[in-house]
Design an enzyme around this catalytic site. Structure first.
Site, mmCIF file in Angstrom:
data_model
loop_
_atom_site.group_PDB
_atom_site.id
_atom_site.type_symbol
_atom_site.label_atom_id
_atom_site.label_comp_id
_atom_site.label_asym_id
_atom_site.label_seq_id
_atom_site.Cartn_x
_atom_site.Cartn_y
_atom_site.Cartn_z
ATOM 1 N N PHE A 140 37.076 39.503 19.944
ATOM 2 C CA PHE A 140 37.420 38.318 20.741
ATOM 3 C C PHE A 140 38.457 37.503 19.977
ATOM 4 O O PHE A 140 38.253 37.176 18.805
ATOM 5 C CB PHE A 140 36.177 37.462 21.001
ATOM 6 C CG PHE A 140 36.457 36.286 21.901
ATOM 7 C CD1 PHE A 140 36.422 36.424 23.276
ATOM 8 C CD2 PHE A 140 36.773 35.047 21.361
ATOM 9 C CE1 PHE A 140 36.703 35.348 24.118
ATOM 10 C CE2 PHE A 140 37.045 33.959 22.189
ATOM 11 C CZ PHE A 140 37.013 34.112 23.564
ATOM 12 N N ASP A 225 41.677 37.502 12.046
ATOM 13 C CA ASP A 225 41.233 36.370 12.850
ATOM 14 C C ASP A 225 39.988 35.795 12.175
ATOM 15 O O ASP A 225 38.900 36.331 12.287
ATOM 16 C CB ASP A 225 40.928 36.856 14.268
ATOM 17 C CG ASP A 225 40.339 35.766 15.164
ATOM 18 O OD1 ASP A 225 39.872 34.734 14.633
ATOM 19 O OD2 ASP A 225 40.333 35.964 16.390
ATOM 20 N N LYS A 254 38.124 26.356 14.729
ATOM 21 C CA LYS A 254 36.693 26.044 14.710
ATOM 22 C C LYS A 254 36.300 25.130 13.543
ATOM 23 O O LYS A 254 36.547 23.931 13.589
ATOM 24 C CB LYS A 254 35.865 27.330 14.744
ATOM 25 C CG LYS A 254 35.855 28.022 16.129
ATOM 26 C CD LYS A 254 34.863 29.168 16.164
ATOM 27 C CE LYS A 254 34.829 29.895 17.499
ATOM 28 N NZ LYS A 254 34.206 29.149 18.588
#
Length: 406
Positions: A140, A225, A254
């Site tokens: 993702f 990532d 995040k």
């Protein structure tokens, strides 16, 4: 005078696009790893806003940084630079492999920048033939059309018309599947050191090292990532440091903002120079408010006390989950690292992660899922032992509720 609006959960269904199905309760206040709803009920937060609230809710250092910057400067645009952005970039460069930083507002935007940079570098240096991106099934990388196509879950990218091309998917932790796809046409291999949405699946040392070697052989960039794994989440500042395998490009978001929207792409001088003036941009990226908060996050997290604390808290989480499992026999294993853990349901409870999530909410514990078979925990990096024990007591009640319901 401002109109008074009665805010209830039903208002969501009236005024919001229906792409989310939020819980019935509406949180109104948070402190540390506790959250209170409109009724004044108290919850323990093991979700951390999906691995975002790295220092819990309303951490004094973050509140102070935000309030202080709010009195100075909010927004300038990228026609000008600003002090918080330069300080934050300097610290990110100082404490990682990187030489250069690009700021965005989210993980998807950071990944978008990373993928565009990889393609631009390949075009400039190697020509048009070198444009293929290899990613992994179950990965993702965000919800923009490019990032969701690179992501390895077709259900998220189907149904929106023609997808960006030259993107292919190998199998995570299977080096042979990468060897079958990689060639001199590959411009980048993109991966999460621990697959998050895919089920909290850590890369093996051999796999990550093998990918690095394959990228070097084929002149391809390794893009990591670290949107979910970065900024202390695994007990190191970034997860690549656990493996001693260096990426060419790294993305962060995040936990970086601790709840304030910010993303960053980190890379070396050799690749950064290909994003010349005008090739990429972001209206809000690198704004003073976001960078001031992120600097406070970085200063707080990047200390032996907090990073070692993450490792100790992982041990406590695992001990409590093991004890629960001895009684109720619901998990086959607990995967992950630091404060990013996934309790994997065994064969008897396949596909029922959401049942455990809903039961946890019944007992006022905020948890997450990672697919249909994994209950995910991504709490504050500084959650107290008391809050861990209180949350685990509630989780045990939730597990009992699901088991007893049959």
């Amino acid at each position: 005078m401002a109109e008074h609006i009665q805010v209830t959960r039903s208002l969501f269904d009236e005024v919001m696009v229906p792409n989310y199905a939020p819980a019935n309760m509406i949180p109104v206040k948070g402190e540390g790893s506790r959250v209170w709803d409109q009724e004044g009920l108290e919850y323990v937060d093991f979700a951390g806003g999906i691995a975002v609230s790295s220092l819990g809710h309303c951490h004094p250092a973050l509140v102070s940084a935000l309030k202080s910057q709010a009195d100075k400067l909010w927004h300038l645009s990228n026609v000008l630079t600003n002090e918080p952005a330069l300080r934050l970039a300097s610290k990110l460069v100082q404490h990682t492999f990187a030489d250069k930083v690009f700021f965005a507002n989210s993980g998807a935007e950071a990944n978008e920048a990373a993928f565009k940079l990889a393609r631009r570098w390949a075009l400039d240096v190697h020509g048009e033939a070198k444009q293929e991106i290899i990613s992994f099934s179950k990965s993702f990388h965000g919800r923009t059309f490019f990032t969701v196509t690179v992501g390895g879950q077709a259900s998220y990218s189907d149904g929106f018309g023609p997808k960006p091309g030259a993107v292919m998917h190998a199998e995570f932790n299977n080096l042979d599947s990468v060897k079958a796809l990689i060639s001199d046409r590959t411009c980048a291999v993109v991966l999460e050191p621990i697959q998050g949405e895919g089920g909290i699946i850590p890369a093996t040392q051999e796999f990550l090292q093998g990918i690095r070697e394959l990228c070097d052989q084929h002149n391809a960039l390794l893009v990591m990532d670290e949107v979910q794994t970065g900024v202390g989440r695994t007990g190191k500042l970034f997860a690549y440091m656990n493996y001693n395998v260096q990426p060419d490009i790294l993305t962060s978001a995040k936990s970086l903002g601790g709840g304030f929207p910010i993303g960053a792409m980190l890379t070396t001088d050799a690749f950064a120079k290909h994003l010349k003036v005008g090739t990429h941009g972001s209206t809000y990226g690198g704004n003073p408010l976001g960078c001031a908060v992120a600097e406070a996050v970085l200063d707080t997290v990047n200390t032996p006390e907090v990073l070692d604390g993450v490792v100790a808290k992982e041990r406590l989480f695992r001990q409590r989950l093991e004890a629960i499992n001895e009684t109720y026999q619901v998990f086959s294993e607990v995967r992950g690292k630091g404060m990013l853990l996934g309790a994997v349901l065994n064969e008897r409870y396949q596909g029922r992660a959401r049942d455990f999530l809903l039961a946890a909410a019944d007992h006022r514990l905020m948890a997450l899922v990672a697919g249909a078979n994994v209950v995910r925990f991504a709490p504050s990096l500084v959650i107290t032992e008391q809050d861990i024990h209180d949350g685990m007591d509630r989780f045990e009640q939730a597990v009992a509720q699901v088991v007893n319901a049959g």
